[in-house]
Motif scaffolding. Structure first.
Motif, PDB file in Angstrom:
ATOM      1  N   PHE A 129       0.541  -1.320   0.046  1.00 24.31           N
ATOM      2  CA  PHE A 129      -0.084  -0.020  -0.079  1.00 24.31           C
ATOM      3  C   PHE A 129       0.995   1.420  -0.073  1.00 24.31           C
ATOM      4  O   PHE A 129       0.929   1.686   0.832  1.00 24.31           O
ATOM      5  CB  PHE A 129      -0.777   0.009   1.025  1.00 24.31           C
ATOM      6  CG  PHE A 129      -1.823  -1.407   1.185  1.00 24.31           C
ATOM      7  CD1 PHE A 129      -2.974  -1.550   0.680  1.00 24.31           C
ATOM      8  CD2 PHE A 129      -1.714  -2.124   2.184  1.00 24.31           C
ATOM      9  CE1 PHE A 129      -3.445  -2.687   0.497  1.00 24.31           C
ATOM     10  CE2 PHE A 129      -2.229  -3.053   2.008  1.00 24.31           C
ATOM     11  CZ  PHE A 129      -3.309  -3.029   1.656  1.00 24.31           C
ATOM     12  N   ALA A 130       1.625   1.627  -1.239  1.00 19.69           N
ATOM     13  CA  ALA A 130       2.389   2.636  -1.285  1.00 19.69           C
ATOM     14  C   ALA A 130       2.047   4.063  -0.663  1.00 19.69           C
ATOM     15  O   ALA A 130       0.746   4.494  -1.048  1.00 19.69           O
ATOM     16  CB  ALA A 130       2.597   2.454  -2.904  1.00 19.69           C
ATOM     17  N   GLY A 131       2.480   4.318   0.270  1.00 23.17           N
ATOM     18  CA  GLY A 131       2.263   6.212   0.962  1.00 23.17           C
ATOM     19  C   GLY A 131       1.746   5.550   1.835  1.00 23.17           C
ATOM     20  O   GLY A 131       1.014   6.740   2.517  1.00 23.17           O
ATOM     21  N   ARG A 132       0.204   4.628   2.375  1.00 24.32           N
ATOM     22  CA  ARG A 132      -0.813   4.551   3.427  1.00 24.32           C
ATOM     23  C   ARG A 132      -0.122   4.400   4.646  1.00 24.32           C
ATOM     24  O   ARG A 132      -0.587   5.083   5.556  1.00 24.32           O
ATOM     25  CB  ARG A 132      -1.236   3.029   3.243  1.00 24.32           C
ATOM     26  CG  ARG A 132      -1.851   2.603   4.462  1.00 24.32           C
ATOM     27  CD  ARG A 132      -3.056   3.628   4.456  1.00 24.32           C
ATOM     28  NE  ARG A 132      -4.055   3.634   6.167  1.00 24.32           N
ATOM     29  CZ  ARG A 132      -3.791   3.396   6.786  1.00 24.32           C
ATOM     30  NH1 ARG A 132      -2.976   4.027   7.427  1.00 24.32           N
ATOM     31  NH2 ARG A 132      -4.871   2.139   8.616  1.00 24.32           N
ATOM     32  N   GLU A 135       2.931   8.380   6.811  1.00 23.17           N
ATOM     33  CA  GLU A 135       2.988   9.209   8.093  1.00 23.17           C
ATOM     34  C   GLU A 135       1.924   8.781   9.287  1.00 23.17           C
ATOM     35  O   GLU A 135       0.675   9.119   9.510  1.00 23.17           O
ATOM     36  CB  GLU A 135       2.169  10.854   8.059  1.00 23.17           C
ATOM     37  CG  GLU A 135       3.472  11.262   6.624  1.00 23.17           C
ATOM     38  CD  GLU A 135       2.868  12.673   6.144  1.00 23.17           C
ATOM     39  OE1 GLU A 135       1.505  13.436   7.038  1.00 23.17           O
ATOM     40  OE2 GLU A 135       3.463  13.415   6.194  1.00 23.17           O
ATOM     41  N   ASP A 136       1.565   7.182   9.454  1.00 21.78           N
ATOM     42  CA  ASP A 136       0.463   6.826  10.198  1.00 21.78           C
ATOM     43  C   ASP A 136       1.702   5.467  10.719  1.00 21.78           C
ATOM     44  O   ASP A 136       2.567   4.955  10.199  1.00 21.78           O
ATOM     45  CB  ASP A 136      -0.476   6.149   9.319  1.00 21.78           C
ATOM     46  CG  ASP A 136      -1.742   6.010  10.208  1.00 21.78           C
ATOM     47  OD1 ASP A 136      -1.229   6.374  11.398  1.00 21.78           O
ATOM     48  OD2 ASP A 136      -2.300   5.095   9.921  1.00 21.78           O
TER      49      ASP A 136
END
Length: 372
Positions: A129-132, A135-136
């Motif tokens: 999940f690219a980018g998911r 920042e989490d």
């Protein structure tokens, strides 16, 4: 072949021996009867003879349970957990207790590979999940039971690639059972056991819902064994476990309960508690060395995570006053899943010649025949 009677590779299940259980199973009599749930395995079996740490013999693996279809598995599910006896590990449980939810695949493996399975699941998710997760954070569930009686557990043979393979290979439909995945090196009541599953259908509000159970069974002494209400363990005293290497009583069971019925986190914690009843029906009572830890989740109420804008969310749930049939389904499913894990397993020899016999089908059936 009837999926209720045999696994996909033709191994017998409890119903294939003519054993009768309470409750109505789903199509596959498996946790995958809950729509969207999938199960995958990586199984490692290699070598024989004396233990050489790092080389084997190897009798281990990893199991992956996806609570949602892979493209949606990063979306959280409401969940609850219960520790019947806490001599074990289930990561992510503090977050479940705090927030009532988790996301990503659940993995189950051996005790000394639990951390690797957790970390590999995060690495899989970051890649998938690219980018998911830029920042989490991710706090996936990984659980364990001990297979060091048969396996070179300190050889750390489970790798990231095995975790990736179990997750990527997860599928719906009939589920293989016995000495597969994380259950490869496990035993139960002095017999070979491992991975097992079952399900129950519950009618509520004019609709059929499913409660599915999956266990990694590795608990109980021979004399404790109880099947369909009959304590029969001592009838198999002639079938001894061969202990070339002494064992210190390490044992455990992990149970995962899934449902498509809508429940809130506190209710799922209560459903997870009812796995204890299934364990007790089989004769387990939570021995000191046993890590008996249970997870329950619901695939309903899909939108339970806030977005960028402030907005109130809604959820549906079965009233607490109507929850008893789901409690019963959880207990029934775990009981049958444990027995399936044993009946589907053949005998196995592992490190140093340590040996665990298979539960003999004909003798089991004969012992239970007087009770129908």
């Amino acid at each position: 072949m009837n999926a209720h009677h045999a696994t996909p590779t033709g191994k017998r299940r409890a119903r294939g021996l003519g054993l009768r259980f309470e409750g109505r199973p789903g199509r596959w009599n498996a946790i995958t009867d809950v729509p969207g749930v999938a199960v995958g395995y990586a199984t490692l079996i290699a070598g024989q003879g004396p233990l050489v740490p790092g080389r084997g013999p190897v009798r281990t693996g990893v199991t992956a349970i996806l609570p949602r279809p892979v493209e949606e598995v990063q979306a959280p599910v409401f969940a609850g957990f219960h520790s019947f006896n806490g001599n074990g590990e289930m990561t992510g449980s503090h977050y479940i207790a705090e927030a009532g939810k988790f996301a990503l695949p659940v993995t189950i493996t051996n005790t000394h590979s639990c951390g690797l399975a957790r970390d590999a699941t995060i690495r899989w998710a970051v890649r998938r999940f690219a980018g998911r997760f830029d920042e989490d954070f991710a706090l996936p569930v990984a659980a364990e039971t001990y297979d060091g009686f048969l396996n070179d557990i300190n050889g750390f043979h489970v790798t990231e690639e095995h975790v990736f393979a179990a997750i990527d290979g997860a599928a719906a439909g009939p589920v293989e059972e016995g000495s597969v995945g994380g259950g490869t090196g496990m035993k139960c009541f002095g017999f070979k056991a491992g991975s097992g599953t079952a399900s129950r259908c519950v009618a509520y509000g004019g609709q059929d819902y499913t409660v599915g159970a999956f266990v990694q069974a590795n608990f109980g002494a021979r004399g404790d064994l109880t099947v369909l209400g009959r304590r029969i363990g001592t009838a198999f005293d002639d079938l001894a476990v061969r202990r070339v290497t002494p064992e210190r009583g390490a044992s455990s069971i992990i149970a995962v309960l899934a449902t498509d019925a809508p429940f809130l986190p506190h209710q799922l914690r209560r459903i997870a508690q009812r796995a204890t009843v299934g364990v007790a029906r089989m004769g387990g009572f939570g021995r000191h060395g046993s890590g008996d830890i249970f997870l329950a989740f619901s695939t309903a109420n899909a939108a339970i995570m806030g977005g960028a804008a402030e907005a109130l969310l809604g959820a549906r749930w079965v009233p607490d006053e109507d929850i008893d049939p789901f409690f019963e389904a959880a207990a029934q499913g775990v009981e049958e899943a444990i027995l399936n894990s044993m009946i589907a397993s053949g005998e196995m020899e592992g490190r140093d010649g340590n040996f665990i016999p298979a539960l003999p089908h004909d003798r089991l059936r004969a012992l239970l025949a007087p009770a129908g």
